[in-house]
Each structure stands twice: as C-alpha cells, then as structure tokens.
Motif scaffolding. Structure first.
Motif, PDB file in Angstrom:
ATOM      1  N   VAL A  12     -41.751  36.363   9.966  1.00  0.00           N
ATOM      2  CA  VAL A  12     -40.458  36.645  10.592  1.00  0.00           C
ATOM      3  C   VAL A  12     -40.524  36.213  12.038  1.00  0.00           C
ATOM      4  O   VAL A  12     -41.599  36.193  12.647  1.00  0.00           O
ATOM      5  CB  VAL A  12     -40.117  38.147  10.455  1.00  0.00           C
ATOM      6  CG1 VAL A  12     -41.109  39.007  11.222  1.00  0.00           C
ATOM      7  CG2 VAL A  12     -38.695  38.435  10.879  1.00  0.00           C
ATOM      8  N   GLN A  13     -39.381  35.862  12.597  1.00  0.00           N
ATOM      9  CA  GLN A  13     -39.329  35.475  13.996  1.00  0.00           C
ATOM     10  C   GLN A  13     -39.286  36.700  14.903  1.00  0.00           C
ATOM     11  O   GLN A  13     -38.907  37.800  14.484  1.00  0.00           O
ATOM     12  CB  GLN A  13     -38.103  34.608  14.249  1.00  0.00           C
ATOM     13  CG  GLN A  13     -38.168  33.237  13.605  1.00  0.00           C
ATOM     14  CD  GLN A  13     -36.987  32.362  13.979  1.00  0.00           C
ATOM     15  OE1 GLN A  13     -35.904  32.850  14.294  1.00  0.00           O
ATOM     16  NE2 GLN A  13     -37.192  31.056  13.945  1.00  0.00           N
ATOM     17  N   GLN A  39     -54.214  46.054  11.052  1.00  0.00           N
ATOM     18  CA  GLN A  39     -55.437  45.452  11.578  1.00  0.00           C
ATOM     19  C   GLN A  39     -55.199  43.977  11.823  1.00  0.00           C
ATOM     20  O   GLN A  39     -54.893  43.225  10.894  1.00  0.00           O
ATOM     21  CB  GLN A  39     -56.604  45.653  10.617  1.00  0.00           C
ATOM     22  CG  GLN A  39     -57.941  45.241  11.198  1.00  0.00           C
ATOM     23  CD  GLN A  39     -59.102  45.743  10.380  1.00  0.00           C
ATOM     24  OE1 GLN A  39     -58.961  46.147   9.218  1.00  0.00           O
ATOM     25  NE2 GLN A  39     -60.285  45.773  10.979  1.00  0.00           N
ATOM     26  N   ALA A  40     -55.324  43.591  13.085  1.00  0.00           N
ATOM     27  CA  ALA A  40     -55.209  42.188  13.473  1.00  0.00           C
ATOM     28  C   ALA A  40     -56.591  41.561  13.461  1.00  0.00           C
ATOM     29  O   ALA A  40     -57.606  42.261  13.575  1.00  0.00           O
ATOM     30  CB  ALA A  40     -54.585  42.089  14.864  1.00  0.00           C
ATOM     31  N   PRO A  88     -44.637  39.335  18.481  1.00  0.00           N
ATOM     32  CA  PRO A  88     -45.848  38.646  18.008  1.00  0.00           C
ATOM     33  C   PRO A  88     -47.063  39.566  17.943  1.00  0.00           C
ATOM     34  O   PRO A  88     -47.906  39.403  17.057  1.00  0.00           O
ATOM     35  CB  PRO A  88     -46.031  37.535  19.052  1.00  0.00           C
ATOM     36  CG  PRO A  88     -44.653  37.241  19.526  1.00  0.00           C
ATOM     37  CD  PRO A  88     -43.958  38.569  19.537  1.00  0.00           C
ATOM     38  N   GLU A  89     -47.144  40.537  18.828  1.00  0.00           N
ATOM     39  CA  GLU A  89     -48.291  41.456  18.823  1.00  0.00           C
ATOM     40  C   GLU A  89     -48.270  42.426  17.649  1.00  0.00           C
ATOM     41  O   GLU A  89     -49.221  43.180  17.450  1.00  0.00           O
ATOM     42  CB  GLU A  89     -48.384  42.225  20.149  1.00  0.00           C
ATOM     43  CG  GLU A  89     -47.106  42.883  20.589  1.00  0.00           C
ATOM     44  CD  GLU A  89     -46.332  42.034  21.591  1.00  0.00           C
ATOM     45  OE1 GLU A  89     -46.215  40.806  21.384  1.00  0.00           O
ATOM     46  OE2 GLU A  89     -45.822  42.611  22.573  1.00  0.00           O
ATOM     47  N   GLN A 123     -49.645  41.263   4.592  1.00  0.00           N
ATOM     48  CA  GLN A 123     -49.667  40.508   5.844  1.00  0.00           C
ATOM     49  C   GLN A 123     -48.280  40.460   6.467  1.00  0.00           C
ATOM     50  O   GLN A 123     -47.292  40.122   5.796  1.00  0.00           O
ATOM     51  CB  GLN A 123     -50.170  39.093   5.602  1.00  0.00           C
ATOM     52  CG  GLN A 123     -50.153  38.198   6.834  1.00  0.00           C
ATOM     53  CD  GLN A 123     -51.197  38.564   7.849  1.00  0.00           C
ATOM     54  OE1 GLN A 123     -52.356  38.786   7.506  1.00  0.00           O
ATOM     55  NE2 GLN A 123     -50.798  38.630   9.122  1.00  0.00           N
ATOM     56  N   VAL A 124     -48.225  40.754   7.758  1.00  0.00           N
ATOM     57  CA  VAL A 124     -47.011  40.595   8.544  1.00  0.00           C
ATOM     58  C   VAL A 124     -47.319  39.627   9.678  1.00  0.00           C
ATOM     59  O   VAL A 124     -48.268  39.837  10.437  1.00  0.00           O
ATOM     60  CB  VAL A 124     -46.534  41.944   9.128  1.00  0.00           C
ATOM     61  CG1 VAL A 124     -45.400  41.729  10.125  1.00  0.00           C
ATOM     62  CG2 VAL A 124     -46.094  42.873   8.012  1.00  0.00           C
ATOM     63  N   THR A 125     -46.534  38.562   9.764  1.00  0.00           N
ATOM     64  CA  THR A 125     -46.718  37.567  10.813  1.00  0.00           C
ATOM     65  C   THR A 125     -45.416  37.399  11.562  1.00  0.00           C
ATOM     66  O   THR A 125     -44.376  37.109  10.956  1.00  0.00           O
ATOM     67  CB  THR A 125     -47.161  36.221  10.226  1.00  0.00           C
ATOM     68  OG1 THR A 125     -48.364  36.400   9.474  1.00  0.00           O
ATOM     69  CG2 THR A 125     -47.409  35.203  11.339  1.00  0.00           C
TER      70      THR A 125
END
Length: 128
Positions: A12-13, A39-40, A88-89, A123-125
C-alpha cells in the motif's frame, strides 16, 4: 490451545489503509486476550495492539495510537487490525497472538513472551 491464521497484508502507498484479520480456532479463543505484533527486518518483534477477551479494553503502542484500531468478534473467532494513515515505518511482518492470562502488571502485555500462541504472520509493505 489456539491456532491462529493471519490474512490481509499487502502493498500500500503512504497514507493508505489495510485491514488485517486473524482467524482463530480452539476452545480458549473467547477467553484469551489477543495481541498484534510486528517485526521489521533486522529488528526485534514489537508490540502493536492488544484487546481484552471481552473487547472492552484496548491498548496501543504510541507509534500507532490514533491510526490503528484493534477489534474482535468472538462469535466469529476473529480479530482485526484496521490500519489507517500508513507510513513506510509500518512496513513489517504482522503477527497475531493469544494470551490466555487476562491479568497483567504494568506494561507486561507488550512482552511477546506473554503470548504462547502465534500465527505465521502476514507481510505489510508501505511504499513512500
């Protein structure tokens, strides 16, 4: 014992929204508090949100307060995490987890070790 399966992740943007779901099976779901963690890459798993077994109490990490909302439907054995104004974080693998012990002291609910049952993650980006 509770088995958990997350879904709803994706790309997602910045500023967009996603709704994560966690489907649970097992007799103890309705009496378990539920949490979302993330968790990144290269980072430790961190607390995002928690909801009590009844849904009457919710707790959030400062970084997501006002943007994320946790909810649950005990009749459908599901927990949701509505994520708005994504940044983004916020990019990470998101996990739901079950805590069969309703009581806690201080902010111990933020500790992953409290939660014996975990899903596989989604996953979330968030792109900038």
């Amino acid at each position: 014992q509770v088995q958990l399966v997350e879904s709803g992740g994706g790309l997602v943007q910045t500023g967009g929204s996603l709704r994560l779901s966690c489907a649970a099976s097992g007799r103890t779901f309705s009496t378990s508090a539920m949490g979302w963690f993330r968790q990144a890459p290269g980072k430790e798993r961190e607390f995002v949100a928690r909801i009590s077994w009844s849904g009457g109490s919710t707790y959030y990490a400062d970084s997501v307060k006002g943007r994320f909302t946790i909810s649950r439907d005990n009749a459908k054995n599901t927990v949701h995490l509505q994520m708005n104004s994504l940044k983004p974080e916020d990019t990470a693998v998101y996990y739901c987890a079950a805590d069969p012990i309703p009581y806690f002291s201080g902010t111990s609910y933020r500790t992953p070790l409290r939660y014996p049952n975990w899903g596989q993650g989604t996953q979330v980006t968030v792109s900038s």
